[in-house]
Design a protein around this motif. Structure first.
Motif, PDB file in Angstrom:
ATOM      1  N   ASP A  14       0.903  -1.451   0.134  1.00 22.39           N
ATOM      2  CA  ASP A  14      -0.076  -0.004  -0.480  1.00 22.39           C
ATOM      3  C   ASP A  14       0.869   0.851  -0.381  1.00 22.39           C
ATOM      4  O   ASP A  14       0.269   2.608  -0.573  1.00 22.39           O
ATOM      5  N   MET A  15       2.485   1.074   0.446  1.00 19.46           N
ATOM      6  CA  MET A  15       3.070   2.209   0.006  1.00 19.46           C
ATOM      7  C   MET A  15       3.855   2.294  -0.873  1.00 19.46           C
ATOM      8  O   MET A  15       3.928   1.400  -0.973  1.00 19.46           O
ATOM      9  N   VAL A  16       3.524   3.372  -1.483  1.00 17.82           N
ATOM     10  CA  VAL A  16       3.873   3.557  -3.263  1.00 17.82           C
ATOM     11  C   VAL A  16       5.846   3.991  -2.415  1.00 17.82           C
ATOM     12  O   VAL A  16       6.775   3.563  -3.443  1.00 17.82           O
ATOM     13  N   THR A  17       6.551   3.969  -1.026  1.00 19.72           N
ATOM     14  CA  THR A  17       7.905   4.296  -1.401  1.00 19.72           C
ATOM     15  C   THR A  17       8.497   2.679  -1.563  1.00 19.72           C
ATOM     16  O   THR A  17       9.811   2.176  -2.545  1.00 19.72           O
ATOM     17  N   MET A  18       7.951   1.651  -1.040  1.00 23.21           N
ATOM     18  CA  MET A  18       7.867   0.602  -0.167  1.00 23.21           C
ATOM     19  C   MET A  18       8.528  -0.354  -2.282  1.00 23.21           C
ATOM     20  O   MET A  18       8.822  -1.314  -2.663  1.00 23.21           O
ATOM     21  N   ARG A  20       7.803   1.047  -4.970  1.00 22.15           N
ATOM     22  CA  ARG A  20       9.301   1.646  -5.902  1.00 22.15           C
ATOM     23  C   ARG A  20      10.207   0.923  -5.718  1.00 22.15           C
ATOM     24  O   ARG A  20      11.333   0.918  -6.303  1.00 22.15           O
ATOM     25  N   ILE A  21      10.650   1.127  -4.157  1.00 21.36           N
ATOM     26  CA  ILE A  21      12.322   0.406  -3.976  1.00 21.36           C
ATOM     27  C   ILE A  21      12.306  -1.055  -3.999  1.00 21.36           C
ATOM     28  O   ILE A  21      13.316  -1.300  -5.020  1.00 21.36           O
ATOM     29  N   ASN A  24      13.066  -0.755  -7.812  1.00 19.69           N
ATOM     30  CA  ASN A  24      14.493  -0.698  -7.882  1.00 19.69           C
ATOM     31  C   ASN A  24      14.925  -1.663  -8.135  1.00 19.69           C
ATOM     32  O   ASN A  24      16.166  -1.563  -8.741  1.00 19.69           O
ATOM     33  N   ASP A  58       3.932  -7.134   0.537  1.00 13.45           N
ATOM     34  CA  ASP A  58       3.772  -6.330   1.958  1.00 13.45           C
ATOM     35  C   ASP A  58       2.843  -7.628   2.634  1.00 13.45           C
ATOM     36  O   ASP A  58       1.572  -8.538   2.119  1.00 13.45           O
ATOM     37  N   LYS A 110      11.176  -5.989   7.136  1.00 17.94           N
ATOM     38  CA  LYS A 110      11.471  -4.763   6.038  1.00 17.94           C
ATOM     39  C   LYS A 110      12.660  -4.590   7.982  1.00 17.94           C
ATOM     40  O   LYS A 110      12.039  -4.649   9.372  1.00 17.94           O
ATOM     41  N   PRO A 111      13.790  -3.565   8.230  1.00 18.77           N
ATOM     42  CA  PRO A 111      14.273  -3.226   5.991  1.00 18.77           C
ATOM     43  C   PRO A 111      15.069  -4.412   5.963  1.00 18.77           C
ATOM     44  O   PRO A 111      15.981  -4.677   6.924  1.00 18.77           O
TER      45      PRO A 111
ATOM     46  N   LEU B  59      10.360  10.658  -1.616  1.00 18.91           N
ATOM     47  CA  LEU B  59      10.068   9.908  -3.943  1.00 18.91           C
ATOM     48  C   LEU B  59      10.819  11.296  -3.991  1.00 18.91           C
ATOM     49  O   LEU B  59      11.411  11.096  -4.933  1.00 18.91           O
ATOM     50  N   MET B  62      14.027   9.500  -4.336  1.00 22.13           N
ATOM     51  CA  MET B  62      13.878   8.487  -5.416  1.00 22.13           C
ATOM     52  C   MET B  62      14.257   9.280  -6.547  1.00 22.13           C
ATOM     53  O   MET B  62      14.702   8.105  -7.644  1.00 22.13           O
ATOM     54  N   MET B 116      18.476   3.727  -2.370  1.00 25.16           N
ATOM     55  CA  MET B 116      17.007   2.699  -2.129  1.00 25.16           C
ATOM     56  C   MET B 116      16.352   2.145  -1.053  1.00 25.16           C
ATOM     57  O   MET B 116      15.570   2.868  -0.408  1.00 25.16           O
ATOM     58  N   SER B 120      13.590   2.315   2.506  1.00 25.66           N
ATOM     59  CA  SER B 120      12.603   2.148   3.367  1.00 25.66           C
ATOM     60  C   SER B 120      12.580   2.441   4.941  1.00 25.66           C
ATOM     61  O   SER B 120      10.938   2.614   5.341  1.00 25.66           O
ATOM     62  N   GLN B 122      11.082   4.880   5.256  1.00 25.35           N
ATOM     63  CA  GLN B 122       9.667   6.449   5.048  1.00 25.35           C
ATOM     64  C   GLN B 122       8.589   4.587   5.446  1.00 25.35           C
ATOM     65  O   GLN B 122       7.545   4.598   6.037  1.00 25.35           O
ATOM     66  N   ASP B 123       8.216   4.368   5.347  1.00 27.11           N
ATOM     67  CA  ASP B 123       7.630   2.691   5.008  1.00 27.11           C
ATOM     68  C   ASP B 123       7.008   2.313   6.717  1.00 27.11           C
ATOM     69  O   ASP B 123       5.696   2.525   7.406  1.00 27.11           O
ATOM     70  N   LEU B 124       8.599   2.313   7.777  1.00 24.61           N
ATOM     71  CA  LEU B 124       8.311   2.093   8.431  1.00 24.61           C
ATOM     72  C   LEU B 124       7.508   2.903   9.791  1.00 24.61           C
ATOM     73  O   LEU B 124       7.148   2.917  10.041  1.00 24.61           O
TER      74      LEU B 124
END
Lengths: 126, 195
Positions: A14-18, A20-21, A24, A58, A110-111, B59, B62, B116, B120, B122-124
């Motif tokens: 649900d997290m766009v950042t995750m 993308r990681i 990548n 996730d 994670k991480p 973002l 990134m 990159m 992560s 940020q997710d946490l």
């Protein structure tokens, strides 16, 4: 059998950042055919409409959690053999046991590093 | 029989005094309860903003990292082509030196991937913020129950913004509208002759 670099991979988070990681890192590892879904329900729709070789998901997601999605995948005749790698902050032993019982292919906490993801993919497709 | 009734009245009296004291104590705490209850939604909203701000920053990092990764990919491809040409022309020394540059680029590539993955965090952070917001919501609901059950609302309406928490929240709230962007600051400075 090593992982096919051309296989279609679905990243569910649900997290766009995750998303993308993970996307990548997969690209750096040579997997360029990667699609995304925001939750288990959206992922199931995509999985039923197309063919994917691997799922990275996730655990905590709104609408449908990763573990519920995993159970649905294992109960689906067409999808049940698709490898599912769980990437989650839920590092409790009980969660891991629950995921194993539900049929998870492997589990990353994670991480994590790119090496860990590479190692888990190698183990799943060995 | 009379003794028992006397004892019972005594106990009832003690109970009544205890309830009265409890009511007084709750009334005394009324301003804090009202103030906290009123501030919790704002605090939750600021926490969610925090999550949003870290997401935006992440973002952007990134985006730039991916841009550098793509540039590295193009440079590595070009270098590889040049090395091949140089080898064909028997310029082994030059080809070797360019090969070293390619190695440095590959090392950089690893660092970029590590940047990159490090993002992560940020997710946490976002997951913890979500949990904190849920806790704040629950606490607020409980406080509201207390207010309704003890009828505190009317008696303490005037004291809503009391306390340090209220002051800090007010400052946070104001910062949403008064936080200055660099461009605005530069425009103002320019009006005073700064270049």
């Amino acid at each position: 059998m090593p992982a096919d670099p051309n296989m279609k991979i679905l990243v569910v988070d649900d997290m766009v950042t995750m998303r993308r990681i993970v996307k990548n890192i997969l690209k750096q590892l040579g997997f360029a055919n990667v699609e995304e879904a925001e939750n288990g329900q959206e992922a199931l729709q995509k999985l039923r409409a197309d063919t994917y070789g691997f799922i990275v998901s996730d655990w905590n997601m709104p609408v449908m959690t990763g573990i519920d999605m995993l159970r649905a995948i294992r109960a689906d005749e067409k999808l049940k053999t698709t490898p599912v790698l769980m990437v989650t902050a839920e590092a409790q032993q009980s969660n891991l046991v629950e995921a194993v019982k539900a049929g998870v292919s492997n589990y990353i906490v994670k991480p994590f590093t790119a090496e860990t993801l590479q190692e888990k993919i190698a183990k799943i497709f060995k | 029989m009379q003794n028992q009734a006397h004892k019972l009245y005594g106990e009832l009296g003690a109970l009544a005094r205890f309830v009265d004291q409890a009511m007084k104590a709750i009334s005394a705490a009324c301003p804090q309860i009202m103030s906290s209850s009123a501030q919790l939604p704002a605090a939750a909203s600021h926490l969610s903003d925090l999550s949003k701000m870290t997401e935006e920053g992440t973002l952007e990092v990134m985006r730039l990292t991916e841009m550098i990764q793509d540039n590295h990919g193009s440079i590595a491809k070009e270098l590889s082509g040049i090395v091949e040409v140089l080898r064909a022309m028997d310029c082994a020394t030059l080809a070797g030196r360019l090969g070293n540059v390619t190695s440095v680029l590959a090392q950089d590539g690893k660092c970029l991937t590590e940047i990159m993955t490090a993002l992560s965090f940020q997710d946490l952070v976002a997951q913890r913020v979500k949990k904190l917001v849920a806790i704040l919501d629950e606490v607020q609901a409980k406080l509201m129950e207390l207010i309704v059950v003890f009828g505190l609302q009317e008696s303490c309406e005037a004291t809503r913004d009391a306390g340090t928490a209220g002051y800090l929240l007010k400052q946070l709230e104001e910062s949403k509208t008064t936080a200055m962007k660099q461009k605005v600051a530069d425009d103002i400075l320019a009006q005073f002759g700064f270049k």
